[in-house]
Design a protein around this motif. Structure first.
Motif, PDB file in Angstrom:
ATOM      1  N   ASP A  65       0.823  -1.205   0.000  1.00  0.00           N
ATOM      2  CA  ASP A  65       0.000   0.000   0.000  1.00  0.00           C
ATOM      3  C   ASP A  65       0.860   1.259   0.000  1.00  0.00           C
ATOM      4  O   ASP A  65       0.535   2.251  -0.682  1.00  0.00           O
ATOM      5  CB  ASP A  65      -0.940   0.000   1.207  1.00  0.00           C
ATOM      6  N   THR A  66       1.949   1.214   0.738  1.00  0.00           N
ATOM      7  CA  THR A  66       2.866   2.359   0.746  1.00  0.00           C
ATOM      8  C   THR A  66       3.522   2.517  -0.617  1.00  0.00           C
ATOM      9  O   THR A  66       3.705   3.640  -1.107  1.00  0.00           O
ATOM     10  CB  THR A  66       3.940   2.172   1.830  1.00  0.00           C
ATOM     11  N   LYS A  98      -5.236  -3.394  -7.800  1.00  0.00           N
ATOM     12  CA  LYS A  98      -4.952  -2.033  -7.328  1.00  0.00           C
ATOM     13  C   LYS A  98      -3.958  -1.337  -8.259  1.00  0.00           C
ATOM     14  O   LYS A  98      -4.081  -0.128  -8.517  1.00  0.00           O
ATOM     15  CB  LYS A  98      -4.412  -2.063  -5.900  1.00  0.00           C
TER      16      LYS A  98
END
Length: 380
Positions: A65-66, A98
């Protein structure tokens, strides 16, 4: 020459075979530069590995996610362009989805997802994003499997009558006969590996190789699987009969991870009314062609008699073996052409369509086995 494509990598750290295969492949044709990564879930280990292989650590992120969040803050001309997803199966879908939503191009290990429904969702995300998606069915990158594709396209075998694809390994013997190991390894855990172990891991390669080389689409399958132990829910051996859409040809896919002593024995034999052809992954630089009337012919990479698709994937003069790194590099090369908007052959890298087809094969083979070894149809 255009600037190198900025490449990000998820997974593949440490002594991962798949990691070194992808890194070397990305370097071979001088198209990519590793710019950022999450090599390992442990950030310190990820940083240490980056230093070990001399990748700058300023874009080695603590987690996925980072990785996405920080890269999206950068201007487009600095942002990572292509991301290779080399994680265990259950992470392929959420990561690739994503990435596509955020406009990254993706190179993904197979199987593409753990379910057919996830594969369809991923396909919809790619269509919406317009990003390039490459699936690493590595063996399609060999110059001589590409040569087979073009020989069949050119009619050298005539009408296909019989196809026999085999993928035999013996590596899972060390796990399957040990109760603790077979109940703790992720490969034999449906939640992490998907519904199938053997057909999901290697049978799908044979499935893909049939469709890649012959140009035929498998329409119906009948599968018989073996799990050996009652406490093991996953197949570690499978035999699948196949029928083709619009063809009277019949075929078989034989896949096993308990073929004791076997290493990485993928092979394919295709027989038409004008000739036959054989190829073996462990001896990948030879294609054996059997014309209906005449002696056997042997085709080797690098010669002018080969197709343009084969020659474009050949880096060395005749007599110098092309190997697995070269095969993966040819897939990376095809993706690089697509990312840059250059012309490329449809056989240069497997796509999202191949991923959806593969997941359909995996789920339907499990369904066929569970329903008493019956014929089931793949989606069109």
């Amino acid at each position: 020459m255009p600037k190198k494509i900025r490449l990000g990598i998820l997974g593949g750290g440490g002594d991962s075979l798949i990691g070194v295969l992808h890194r070397v492949a990305s370097f071979i044709n001088d198209n990519y530069e590793i710019t950022g990564a999450v090599f390992n879930p442990d950030h310190e280990q990820s940083l240490a590995f980056a230093r070990e292989i001399d990748v700058p650590t300023d874009r080695i992120y603590k987690d996925f996610d980072t990785f996405v969040a920080e890269e999206m803050k950068l201007p487009a001309e600095e942002r990572i362009q292509v991301v290779s997803v080399l994680t265990p199966n259950f992470l392929h879908f959420p990561m690739a989805h994503k990435l596509l939503e955020n406009g990254f191009h993706v190179i993904c290990e197979k199987p593409m997802t753990t379910t057919l429904e996830e594969a369809k969702q991923l396909q919809a995300a790619q269509e919406k994003s317009g990003s390039i998606f490459g699936l690493t069915h590595t063996y399609t990158g060999y110059p001589m499997t590409r040569q087979i594709r073009k020989m069949i396209e050119g009619g050298m075998l005539g009408n296909i009558q019989k196809v026999d694809a085999k993928y035999y390994q013996g590596w899972i013997n060390d796990l399957i006969h040990d109760k603790e190991k077979r109940t703790t390894t992720w490969r034999l855990d449906p939640a992490k590996s998907g519904a199938s172990c053997c057909n999901g891991d290697i049978g799908v390669h044979a499935f893909n190789m049939i469709e890649f080389t012959t140009g035929l689409r498998i329409n119906d399958i009948l599968c018989d699987m073996n799990s050996l132990y009652d406490d093991n829910p996953m197949d570690i051996d499978a035999t699948t009969l196949v029928r083709f859409d619009g063809s009277k040809a019949k075929g078989v896919i034989r896949a096993s991870q308990i073929a004791t002593g076997e290493e990485n024995n993928l092979s394919i034999a295709i027989y038409g009314d004008k000739g036959g052809i054989k190829w073996e992954q462990e001896n990948p630089n030879f294609v054996y062609y059997f014309p209906e009337s005449g002696p056997m012919q042997v085709y080797k990479p690098g010669h002018a008699y080969n197709s343009e698709l084969s020659l474009n994937g050949t880096k060395l003069p005749p007599g110098h073996p092309e190997g697995i790194f070269d095969a993966m590099a040819n897939i990376y090369l095809g993706v690089a052409k697509a990312v840059r908007g250059e012309a490329y052959d449809a056989g240069e890298f497997p796509t999202m369509t191949d991923g959806v087809r593969g997941m359909d094969f995996i789920e339907k083979s499990v369904a066929s086995n569970q329903q008493g070894n019956i014929w089931v149809s793949l989606e069109s």
